[in-house]
Write a protein that holds these residues in place. Structure first.
Motif, mmCIF file in Angstrom:
data_model
loop_
_atom_site.group_PDB
_atom_site.id
_atom_site.type_symbol
_atom_site.label_atom_id
_atom_site.label_comp_id
_atom_site.label_asym_id
_atom_site.label_seq_id
_atom_site.Cartn_x
_atom_site.Cartn_y
_atom_site.Cartn_z
ATOM 1 N N PRO A 31 0.797 -1.223 0.000
ATOM 2 C CA PRO A 31 0.000 0.000 0.000
ATOM 3 C C PRO A 31 0.836 1.283 0.000
ATOM 4 C CG PRO A 31 -0.071 -1.053 2.147
ATOM 5 C CD PRO A 31 0.665 -1.981 1.225
ATOM 6 N N ILE A 32 2.036 1.220 0.589
ATOM 7 C CA ILE A 32 2.920 2.382 0.597
ATOM 8 C C ILE A 32 4.358 1.923 0.352
ATOM 9 C CG2 ILE A 32 1.453 3.810 2.077
ATOM 10 C CD1 ILE A 32 3.213 3.080 4.431
ATOM 11 N N LYS A 33 5.188 2.845 -0.129
ATOM 12 C CA LYS A 33 6.582 2.515 -0.449
ATOM 13 C C LYS A 33 7.372 2.062 0.776
ATOM 14 C CE LYS A 33 6.395 6.394 -2.903
ATOM 15 N NZ LYS A 33 6.837 7.646 -3.484
ATOM 16 N N ALA A 34 7.144 2.700 1.907
ATOM 17 C CA ALA A 34 7.869 2.326 3.129
ATOM 18 C C ALA A 34 7.558 0.878 3.514
ATOM 19 C CB ALA A 34 7.520 3.273 4.267
ATOM 20 N N GLU A 35 6.329 0.435 3.274
ATOM 21 C CA GLU A 35 5.957 -0.945 3.577
ATOM 22 C C GLU A 35 6.657 -1.910 2.627
ATOM 23 O OE1 GLU A 35 4.189 -4.297 5.316
ATOM 24 O OE2 GLU A 35 4.597 -2.295 6.056
ATOM 25 N N ALA A 36 6.790 -1.530 1.363
ATOM 26 C CA ALA A 36 7.510 -2.375 0.404
ATOM 27 C C ALA A 36 8.973 -2.538 0.833
ATOM 28 C CB ALA A 36 7.425 -1.782 -0.997
ATOM 29 N N LEU A 37 9.591 -1.464 1.320
ATOM 30 C CA LEU A 37 10.970 -1.546 1.810
ATOM 31 C C LEU A 37 11.043 -2.445 3.037
ATOM 32 C CD1 LEU A 37 13.937 -0.720 1.749
ATOM 33 C CD2 LEU A 37 13.308 1.332 3.055
ATOM 34 N N ARG A 38 10.100 -2.302 3.948
ATOM 35 C CA ARG A 38 10.077 -3.132 5.151
ATOM 36 C C ARG A 38 9.924 -4.607 4.786
ATOM 37 N NH1 ARG A 38 7.001 -5.634 8.963
ATOM 38 N NH2 ARG A 38 5.086 -5.501 7.766
ATOM 39 N N GLN A 39 9.032 -4.907 3.861
ATOM 40 C CA GLN A 39 8.823 -6.298 3.440
ATOM 41 C C GLN A 39 10.072 -6.864 2.776
ATOM 42 O OE1 GLN A 39 5.261 -6.464 1.055
ATOM 43 N NE2 GLN A 39 3.953 -5.873 2.757
ATOM 44 N N ALA A 40 10.749 -6.048 1.980
ATOM 45 C CA ALA A 40 11.987 -6.501 1.334
ATOM 46 C C ALA A 40 13.062 -6.786 2.379
ATOM 47 C CB ALA A 40 12.469 -5.455 0.332
ATOM 48 N N GLN A 41 13.183 -5.914 3.367
ATOM 49 C CA GLN A 41 14.168 -6.132 4.424
ATOM 50 C C GLN A 41 13.828 -7.377 5.242
ATOM 51 O OE1 GLN A 41 13.954 -2.112 6.020
ATOM 52 N NE2 GLN A 41 16.055 -1.726 5.344
ATOM 53 N N LEU A 42 12.556 -7.595 5.524
ATOM 54 C CA LEU A 42 12.158 -8.799 6.244
ATOM 55 C C LEU A 42 12.470 -10.059 5.443
ATOM 56 C CD1 LEU A 42 8.745 -7.742 7.829
ATOM 57 C CD2 LEU A 42 10.869 -8.289 9.031
ATOM 58 N N ALA A 43 12.244 -10.016 4.139
ATOM 59 C CA ALA A 43 12.558 -11.170 3.290
ATOM 60 C C ALA A 43 14.048 -11.488 3.358
ATOM 61 C CB ALA A 43 12.126 -10.904 1.850
ATOM 62 N N MET A 44 14.870 -10.458 3.401
ATOM 63 C CA MET A 44 16.314 -10.686 3.497
ATOM 64 C C MET A 44 16.686 -11.237 4.878
ATOM 65 S SD MET A 44 18.006 -7.709 1.183
ATOM 66 C CE MET A 44 19.603 -8.502 1.207
ATOM 67 N N ILE A 45 16.100 -10.694 5.925
ATOM 68 C CA ILE A 45 16.369 -11.165 7.286
ATOM 69 C C ILE A 45 16.028 -12.655 7.402
ATOM 70 C CG2 ILE A 45 15.565 -11.038 9.692
ATOM 71 C CD1 ILE A 45 15.116 -8.012 9.179
ATOM 72 N N GLN A 46 14.940 -13.044 6.791
ATOM 73 C CA GLN A 46 14.452 -14.421 6.871
ATOM 74 C C GLN A 46 15.175 -15.366 5.909
ATOM 75 O OE1 GLN A 46 10.315 -13.678 6.110
ATOM 76 N NE2 GLN A 46 9.945 -12.871 8.156
ATOM 77 N N GLY A 47 16.152 -14.859 5.164
ATOM 78 C CA GLY A 47 16.920 -15.701 4.251
ATOM 79 C C GLY A 47 16.183 -16.088 2.990
ATOM 80 N N LYS A 48 15.147 -15.355 2.647
ATOM 81 C CA LYS A 48 14.361 -15.674 1.449
ATOM 82 C C LYS A 48 14.923 -15.039 0.183
ATOM 83 C CE LYS A 48 10.214 -16.397 4.162
ATOM 84 N NZ LYS A 48 8.893 -15.895 4.525
#
Length: 97
Positions: A31-48
Motif C-alpha cells: 500500500p505504501i513505499k515504506a511498507e515495500a521496503l520493510r517487506q523486502a528487508q524482512l525477506a532478506m532477514i528471513q533468508g528468502k
C-alpha cells in the motif's frame, strides 16, 4: 510526493541487488513505499533472498544473472544476505506513500 531510498553507509553490490529486486517486487502490491521496503528487508532477514547458481531468488520469483555477474556477487557475500550488513543501511527519504 517524491521519495528516494538511500544508504547510510557503504553497501555491497550483492546486498543492493537483492534488496532492490525484492523492494520493486513488493512495490507492486504494497500500500505504501515504506511498507515495500520493510517487506523486502524482512525477506532478506528471513533468508528468502539469495543467490544460487546464476539466479537471484526472492519471495516472488527469481532473476537470471550472467554467469560472470553471479560469480562476482557470490564471491563478495560473506555468510549470507540475511546479515544486517546487506539490508540495514537502506532508508526511505521523503514521502513514504
Amino acid at each position: 510526493m517524491k521519495s528516494a531510498i538511500a544508504s547510510l553507509w557503504y553497501v555491497s553490490d550483492a546486498g543492493t541487488l537483492g534488496l532492490m529486486t525484492e523492494f520493486y517486487s513488493h512495490l507492486k502490491t504494497a500500500p505504501i513505499k515504506a511498507e515495500a521496503l520493510r517487506q523486502a528487508q524482512l525477506a532478506m532477514i528471513q533468508g528468502k533472498v539469495r543467490i544460487e547458481g546464476n539466479q537471484l531468488t526472492g519471495i516472488n520469483g527469481g532473476v537470471s544473472l550472467q554467469p560472470q555477474m553471479a560469480s562476482y556477487l557470490q564471491q563478495n557475500i560473506v555468510g549470507n544476505l540475511s546479515h544486517p550488513f546487506y539490508w540495514a543501511p537502506f532508508t526511505m527519504i521523503g514521502s513514504p506513500w
